[in-house]
Design a protein around this motif. Structure first.
Motif, PDB file in Angstrom:
ATOM      1  N   ASN A  66       0.801  -1.222   0.000  1.00 19.99           N
ATOM      2  CA  ASN A  66       0.000   0.000   0.000  1.00 19.99           C
ATOM      3  C   ASN A  66       0.832   1.269   0.000  1.00 19.99           C
ATOM      4  OD1 ASN A  66      -2.558  -1.372   0.128  1.00 19.99           O
ATOM      5  ND2 ASN A  66      -2.123  -1.820   2.279  1.00 19.99           N
ATOM      6  N   ASN A  67       2.129   1.146   0.213  1.00 25.90           N
ATOM      7  CA  ASN A  67       3.015   2.302   0.158  1.00 25.90           C
ATOM      8  C   ASN A  67       4.392   1.821  -0.264  1.00 25.90           C
ATOM      9  OD1 ASN A  67       4.496   1.441   2.590  1.00 25.90           O
ATOM     10  ND2 ASN A  67       2.651   2.072   3.706  1.00 25.90           N
ATOM     11  N   LEU A  68       5.326   2.748  -0.416  1.00 27.20           N
ATOM     12  CA  LEU A  68       6.635   2.383  -0.954  1.00 27.20           C
ATOM     13  C   LEU A  68       7.390   1.430  -0.039  1.00 27.20           C
ATOM     14  CD1 LEU A  68       8.872   2.648  -3.056  1.00 27.20           C
ATOM     15  CD2 LEU A  68       9.629   4.737  -1.878  1.00 27.20           C
ATOM     16  N   ILE A  69       7.296   1.625   1.282  1.00 22.34           N
ATOM     17  CA  ILE A  69       8.014   0.735   2.197  1.00 22.34           C
ATOM     18  C   ILE A  69       7.508  -0.696   2.071  1.00 22.34           C
ATOM     19  CG2 ILE A  69       8.484   0.212   4.620  1.00 22.34           C
ATOM     20  CD1 ILE A  69       8.466   3.231   5.162  1.00 22.34           C
ATOM     21  N   GLU A  70       6.195  -0.855   2.049  1.00 25.09           N
ATOM     22  CA  GLU A  70       5.629  -2.196   1.906  1.00 25.09           C
ATOM     23  C   GLU A  70       5.992  -2.803   0.556  1.00 25.09           C
ATOM     24  OE1 GLU A  70       1.463  -1.851   2.646  1.00 25.09           O
ATOM     25  OE2 GLU A  70       1.741  -1.082   4.681  1.00 25.09           O
ATOM     26  N   ARG A  71       5.965  -2.002  -0.485  1.00 28.26           N
ATOM     27  CA  ARG A  71       6.335  -2.496  -1.802  1.00 28.26           C
ATOM     28  C   ARG A  71       7.809  -2.893  -1.844  1.00 28.26           C
ATOM     29  NH1 ARG A  71       5.741  -5.525  -6.169  1.00 28.26           N
ATOM     30  NH2 ARG A  71       6.971  -4.750  -7.911  1.00 28.26           N
ATOM     31  N   ALA A  72       8.665  -2.102  -1.205  1.00 22.60           N
ATOM     32  CA  ALA A  72      10.089  -2.426  -1.172  1.00 22.60           C
ATOM     33  C   ALA A  72      10.318  -3.759  -0.457  1.00 22.60           C
ATOM     34  CB  ALA A  72      10.872  -1.314  -0.478  1.00 22.60           C
ATOM     35  N   GLY A  73       9.564  -3.994   0.620  1.00 23.19           N
ATOM     36  CA  GLY A  73       9.670  -5.263   1.312  1.00 23.19           C
ATOM     37  C   GLY A  73       9.179  -6.416   0.468  1.00 23.19           C
TER      38      GLY A  73
END
Length: 215
Positions: A121-128
């Motif tokens: 849902n956001n860049l941090i979650e996508r990066a993970g």
């Protein structure tokens, strides 16, 4: 440092809304001092925690935040990049970006849940999510007490996916004298797992062996 560790030039780093902002800031400082390029992501709750746990008042925009932190830690031009929560063109957002490790420090239990269930849902979650699917090094530093069954199940699930869980639970065998020594204990363990040399704390047995040699 081995050849694989020497290849780590860029580290993706994220701060989320768990308590433990000093861990993330100290890790950022050490990475920059080690000459690594850092792609930093800071969630909105993390900004609140930073303001609560430290004297820092980060600027609101990624560019201003990068300039402020680069000046604070003496980063070289272009060494530190800060990306907004929905910057889908940031390198950590795609598997075709630079294959860099990701450290989320501190890692909120909400972020643990999102990563364990594949939310982006956001860049941090996508990066993970990218780190997991590409089998890249993913280090998560949760700071919560006590852990619920849900938290523990999420950590187990992520460990089975290949993530490394390093709870912010410092040891005391290095005879810490102040809070910064406790912070350095955790940061040193993270640097070890990244293959980045550190002299924050002696390795197990080094002090005892040195004392024995001096007798």
């Amino acid at each position: 440092m081995d050849n694989d560790a020497a290849a780590v030039h860029t580290v993706n780093l994220a701060f989320t809304g768990a308590s433990g902002a000093p861990y993330g800031l100290r890790l950022l400082e050490c990475l920059l001092q080690a000459g690594r390029r850092v792609n930093l992501m800071v969630s909105r709750p993390a900004q609140v925690v930073l303001a609560t746990e430290t004297d820092l008042k980060l600027p609101g925009t990624p560019a201003a935040m990068a300039e402020y932190l680069a000046g604070l830690f003496g980063a070289a031009p272009g060494q530190l990049n800060v990306f907004g929560r929905e910057n889908w063109f940031a390198p950590p957002a795609s598997g075709s970006g630079e294959p860099s490790p990701l450290v989320i420090c501190p890692c909120s239990t909400g972020t643990l849940s999102a990563l364990a269930t594949g939310a982006s849902n956001n860049l941090i979650e996508r990066a993970g999510d990218v780190a997991l699917k590409e089998r890249r090094k993913l280090i998560l530093v949760p700071r919560e007490a006590p852990y619920s069954e849900i938290h523990l199940e999420n950590m187990l699930r992520l460990t089975r996916m290949g993530a490394t869980i390093i709870p912010a639970s410092p040891g005391f065998y290095h005879s810490p004298r102040d809070i910064s020594d406790l912070v350095d204990f955790i940061v040193a363990r993270i640097l070890d797992h990244l293959g980045i040399g550190q002299e924050l704390i002696p390795r197990w047995g080094e002090e005892k062996n040195r004392e024995r040699d001096e007798e």
